[in-house]
Design an enzyme around this catalytic site. Structure first.
Site, short mmCIF file in Angstrom:
data_model
loop_
_atom_site.label_atom_id
_atom_site.label_comp_id
_atom_site.label_asym_id
_atom_site.label_seq_id
_atom_site.Cartn_x
_atom_site.Cartn_y
_atom_site.Cartn_z
N GLU A 1 3.28 13.35 -5.10
CA GLU A 1 2.81 13.29 -3.62
C GLU A 1 3.47 14.29 -2.67
O GLU A 1 4.09 13.85 -2.53
CB GLU A 1 3.09 11.81 -3.50
CG GLU A 1 2.07 11.89 -1.40
CD GLU A 1 2.26 10.32 -1.38
OE1 GLU A 1 0.93 10.10 -0.59
OE2 GLU A 1 2.88 9.68 -2.23
N GLU B 1 0.92 -1.00 -0.03
CA GLU B 1 -0.03 -0.03 -0.25
C GLU B 1 0.79 1.03 0.00
O GLU B 1 1.98 1.49 1.02
CB GLU B 1 -1.18 0.25 0.97
CG GLU B 1 -2.26 1.69 0.98
CD GLU B 1 -1.63 2.23 1.78
OE1 GLU B 1 -1.18 3.17 0.97
OE2 GLU B 1 -2.56 2.47 2.21
N CYS C 1 -2.49 9.39 2.95
CA CYS C 1 -2.13 8.86 1.38
C CYS C 1 -3.43 9.04 0.41
O CYS C 1 -3.62 8.77 -1.03
CB CYS C 1 -1.70 7.39 0.95
SG CYS C 1 -2.38 6.36 1.56
#
Length: 503
Positions: free
Chosen positions: A405, A273, A307
């Site tokens: 990100e 993940e 996230c």
């Protein structure tokens, strides 16, 4: 876009300093937890754990080695057969007992999490509550697994499907949700009958160690083991170890690549993940006020160190200016501060100096590319790693801040003119973890959800999770499911047994 709101630096609300968030005697032992007890590292080396809200040292924990990891794996191997043969009912009872123990110590765990991460207490309390619910859900799911019905699928042969534990699962967890991300792995891994060797982030090991301390009497020795240390040392060894049957990681894309590369040498299963860059696609008919109110939370929860955060807005050009005004109005009310500064504090610091500087670097590059900060845009004065909640507008298409990100309290706003453009630009990022669509047109909402390349898509909402539903990503966001009964599939293996019943 012609929004004219000015950049504001804001202030950090500080605690009085007279009452610590947690007494020092409540800290867990700063050692590895192996075979049911704490033990020092082989070398005796230690690493400081820093409070990011004020940059003070909280304590020191063991700096683990590959040999420490090997000792933990040995304990997990020795425990795996007995735990794997435990009936689902018994495992479920253990998970429920763990949930009860966490609930009894919920305030302690929340305060410890806030001390270690700088999270506002409201965020840490939510993490603990979600952790408790994760164990309770997995306790039920362990007793209600489903598979193909036993039956005759080949003439004169009875087929039976068995679901078996994998064995030993190595786990690497991140710093943004230290307790919750550990629980998202621990609960289904234990429910499926596996044993665990877990490496928490070296920056945030305290609640994971406290979890081990609180639950030590509930699990047989060796079923859960914690080794503290660096990813390139402990994580690498777990990924390479021939007696580890699976490696599960929540972390960065680079960490995921490294783990998968190493794990390939022993052809072990990998569960990843990784990062996210969630697009928020807002159409002209959307409820703009509701969208702005939602992103006040979904874009800035856990200081944007999330996230699935709604951090990249793509809004129809006809309503972009109005939406930006509404978002600035909402975000401008966020309370930034230390976790000791009040229960209404909503935004805490970045986790570390290195990450703080990384987020500020993103903001500088965004401004150089032509983006304009209509709110925030930089660091806040004083100690601690605080970045002002930021809204960027006039963001050029393809700018790095829209594709990479940032993992901080930053939301970018871009515009689109046509539906197909919105889809292509939403899907252009390398990540595919989450997205949301905002429209009052039900058909458009359904269609857009099917066209967005993300493992979770919300319609007229963002960042709402349920333990019953899977959390997983596509593309560079990794593979493998957290939460839901699907996680039990990931941490189990299926065996087909066929009986010849011809007479």
């Amino acid at each position: 876009m012609t929004t004219t709101a000015t950049t504001t630096s804001g202030t950090v609300r500080r605690g009085t300093g007279t009452t610590p968030i947690l007494a020092s005697e409540a800290l867990p032992p700063g050692q590895h937890f192996i075979a049911g007890g704490f033990r020092p590292g082989i070398t005796g080396e230690k690493q400081a754990v820093v409070n990011p809200a004020n940059e003070s040292t909280i304590c020191e924990v063991a700096q683990g080695t590959a040999e420490d990891a090997d000792a933990a794996v040995l304990a997990a191997v020795e425990a795996k057969e007995a735990w794997g043969r435990t009936l689902p009912k018994k495992r479920a009872e253990t998970l429920l007992a763990i949930a009860d123990r966490l609930e009894e110590n919920a305030d302690l765990l929340a305060r410890l999490e806030s001390l270690n991460t700088g999270k506002p207490l409201m965020v840490s309390e939510d993490d603990v509550a979600s952790s408790i619910d994760s164990f309770r859900f997995m306790a039920g799911a362990a007793r209600a697994t489903t598979s193909l019905a036993a039956g005759e699928y080949a003439e004169d042969h009875l087929s039976v499907i068995l679901r078996e534990p994998l064995g030993v699962v190595g786990v690497v967890t991140p710093w943004n949700y230290p307790l919750l991300m550990a629980v998202w792995k621990i609960a289904p891994i234990l429910a499926a009958g596996n044993t665990i060797v877990l490496k928490p982030s070296e920056q945030t090991p305290l609640t994971t160690l406290k979890f081990a301390e609180l639950t030590a009497d509930l699990l047989p020795p060796g079923v859960l083991n914690i080794v503290t240390g660096l990813g390139p040392v402990i994580g690498e060894r777990l990924a390479a170890h021939p007696n580890v049957d699976m490696i599960a990681l929540t972390g960065s894309v680079n960490s995921g690549r490294a783990v998968a590369r190493t794990a390939s040498e022993t052809v072990k299963r990998v569960h990843l993940e990784l990062g996210g860059k969630a697009p928020v696609v807002i159409f002209a008919d959307a409820d703009l006020q509701a969208a702005a109110e939602s992103l006040r939370v979904a874009g800035y929860w856990n200081s944007g160190q999330e996230c699935g955060a709604g951090c990249r807005v793509l809004v129809h050009e006809s309503v972009a200016e109005r939406f930006a005004e509404l978002l600035v109005e909402q975000v401008g009310t966020l309370v930034v501060g230390e976790p000791t500064a009040g229960s209404d504090v909503e935004i805490g610091p970045m986790i570390s100096k290195a990450h703080f500087e990384r987020v500020l670097g993103h903001l500088e590059r965004a401004k150089e590319a032509g983006a304009k900060a209509v709110l925030g845009g930089g660091a806040l004065e004083g100690s601690g790693y605080f970045v002002a909640p930021t809204v960027l507008v006039d963001v050029p298409e393809g700018a790095a801040c829209t594709l990479e990100e940032i993992f901080g309290p930053v939301v970018t706003i871009e515009t689109f003119s046509a539906e197909d453009e919105a889809v292509s630009r939403a899907n252009e990022v390398p990540y595919g973890l989450a997205a949301s669509v905002w429209t009052l047109n039900a058909q458009l909402g359904h269609d857009m959800a099917s066209r967005l390349d993300a493992g979770t898509v919300w319609v007229n909402s963002h960042l709402v999770l349920a333990n019953e539903m899977p959390w997983s990503g596509f593309k560079s966001s990794g593979y493998g499911r957290d939460l839901s009964a699907y996680a039990l599939d990931d941490y189990s293996r299926t065996k087909h047994v066929m009986h010849n019943k011809a007479r």
